[in-house]
Scaffold this active site. Structure first.
Site, PDB file in Angstrom:
ATOM      1  N   LYS A 124     -14.926  21.419  44.258  1.00  0.00           N
ATOM      2  CA  LYS A 124     -15.629  21.354  45.544  1.00  0.00           C
ATOM      3  C   LYS A 124     -16.106  22.727  45.992  1.00  0.00           C
ATOM      4  CE  LYS A 124     -15.008  20.006  50.389  1.00  0.00           C
ATOM      5  NZ  LYS A 124     -14.121  19.302  51.362  1.00  0.00           N
ATOM      6  N   SER A 143      -8.395  19.244  30.719  1.00  0.00           N
ATOM      7  CA  SER A 143      -7.735  17.939  30.644  1.00  0.00           C
ATOM      8  C   SER A 143      -6.630  18.051  29.592  1.00  0.00           C
ATOM      9  CB  SER A 143      -8.744  16.835  30.305  1.00  0.00           C
ATOM     10  OG  SER A 143      -8.084  15.576  30.229  1.00  0.00           O
ATOM     11  N   TYR A 157       1.125  12.127  34.348  1.00  0.00           N
ATOM     12  CA  TYR A 157       0.335  13.117  33.612  1.00  0.00           C
ATOM     13  C   TYR A 157      -0.859  12.461  32.926  1.00  0.00           C
ATOM     14  CZ  TYR A 157      -0.557  17.149  30.563  1.00  0.00           C
ATOM     15  OH  TYR A 157      -1.128  18.220  29.911  1.00  0.00           O
ATOM     16  N   LYS A 161      -4.750  13.284  33.796  1.00  0.00           N
ATOM     17  CA  LYS A 161      -5.633  13.883  32.800  1.00  0.00           C
ATOM     18  C   LYS A 161      -6.805  12.974  32.436  1.00  0.00           C
ATOM     19  CE  LYS A 161      -3.652  17.866  32.515  1.00  0.00           C
ATOM     20  NZ  LYS A 161      -4.338  19.073  33.011  1.00  0.00           N
ATOM     21  N   THR A 192       2.536  27.018  23.908  1.00  0.00           N
ATOM     22  CA  THR A 192       2.585  27.754  25.174  1.00  0.00           C
ATOM     23  C   THR A 192       3.969  27.575  25.789  1.00  0.00           C
ATOM     24  OG1 THR A 192       1.893  25.853  26.507  1.00  0.00           O
ATOM     25  CG2 THR A 192       0.138  27.247  25.601  1.00  0.00           C
TER      26      THR A 192
END
Length: 254
Positions: A124, A143, A157, A161, A192
């Protein structure tokens, strides 16, 4: 000429993982980078690391689930570097761990507020700024392969996504006439801290699980996702919008 020379980029969730590595790559390619993250300590550390390597970088503490914070993030970016050309809406939290009949409502609300509402709020106010500038821009929404191919036991989740992909396509339709390209990257199993935490949470063996999640039999490096983000951020992808790119070692084709 560097691919992002004289461009200004926001990266949410840029304090660690894919966001941090992408911030480093964007800076090396000439972008002035704003790292936006809720973790102030790690965010400032990553900012200092990029600056020490010769890049231009600033940090702003941001909770993407709060409209005021997201507005301040965009305002800070413009006040610091003069404009906004690129945004990577990447902030997210660890997936939930219960099937739909047992889901934790409080965690559902928290995950949706960050992983979905946070992306919507960023879009936005990023779009508003790019529209005001009048010369387009590139926005990438992170995503997941879970937004393409569901896995059991993580309904919040997966729902979030999937919704990010729909949101990306919707926004691309609305703002492509203004030269604002909006795409999504859907990472697979990326090595990660967030993935390692999830493996520990679910009691999974990393080496065995990698074989289930990739034709290549390994987890991806965060740098491999960063390269996809760079391509979508740069003019190399000038005719690409409303697209979803899976960086998943073939997982969604298995």
């Amino acid at each position: 000429m560097k691919k992002l020379e004289n461009k200004v980029a926001i990266i949410t969730g840029g304090a660690q993982g894919m966001g941090a590595v992408t911030a480093e790559l964007f800076a090396r390619e000439g972008a002035k980078v704003v790292i936006a993250d809720f973790n102030e300590e790690k965010g400032q550390e990553q900012t200092d690391k990029i600056k020490a390597a010769g890049g231009e970088c600033a940090f702003v503490k941001t909770d993407v689930s709060k409209s005021d914070d997201v507005q301040k993030m965009v305002k800070f970016t413009v006040e610091t570097y003069g404009r906004l050309d690129i945004a990577l809406n990447n902030a997210a939290i660890t997936p939930d761990d219960k099937p739909i009949a047992d889901f934790d409502e409080a965690y559902w609300d928290r995950l949706m507020s960050i992983d979905l509402k946070g992306v919507a709020l960023c879009l936005k106010y990023e779009v508003q700024q790019m529209m005001a500038q009048g010369d387009g821009g590139s926005i990438i929404c992170t995503s997941s392969v879970s937004g393409i191919r569901p896995q059991p036991g993580t309904p919040a989740y997966i729902a979030a996504k999937h919704a990010v992909i729909g949101l990306t396509k919707s926004a691309a339709m609305d703002y492509s006439p203004h030269g604002i390209r909006i795409n999504s990257v859907a990472p697979g199993a990326i090595d990660t801290p967030m993935l390692r935490g999830a493996l520990e949470q679910f009691g999974l063996n990393a080496e065995e699980y990698a074989k289930q999640l990739s034709m290549l039999g390994r987890f991806a490096k965060a740098e491999e996702v960063a390269q996809a983000n760079l391509w979508l951020a740069s003019d190399d992808s000038s005719f690409v919008t409303g697209a979803v790119y899976a960086v998943d070692g073939g997982y969604t084709a298995m």
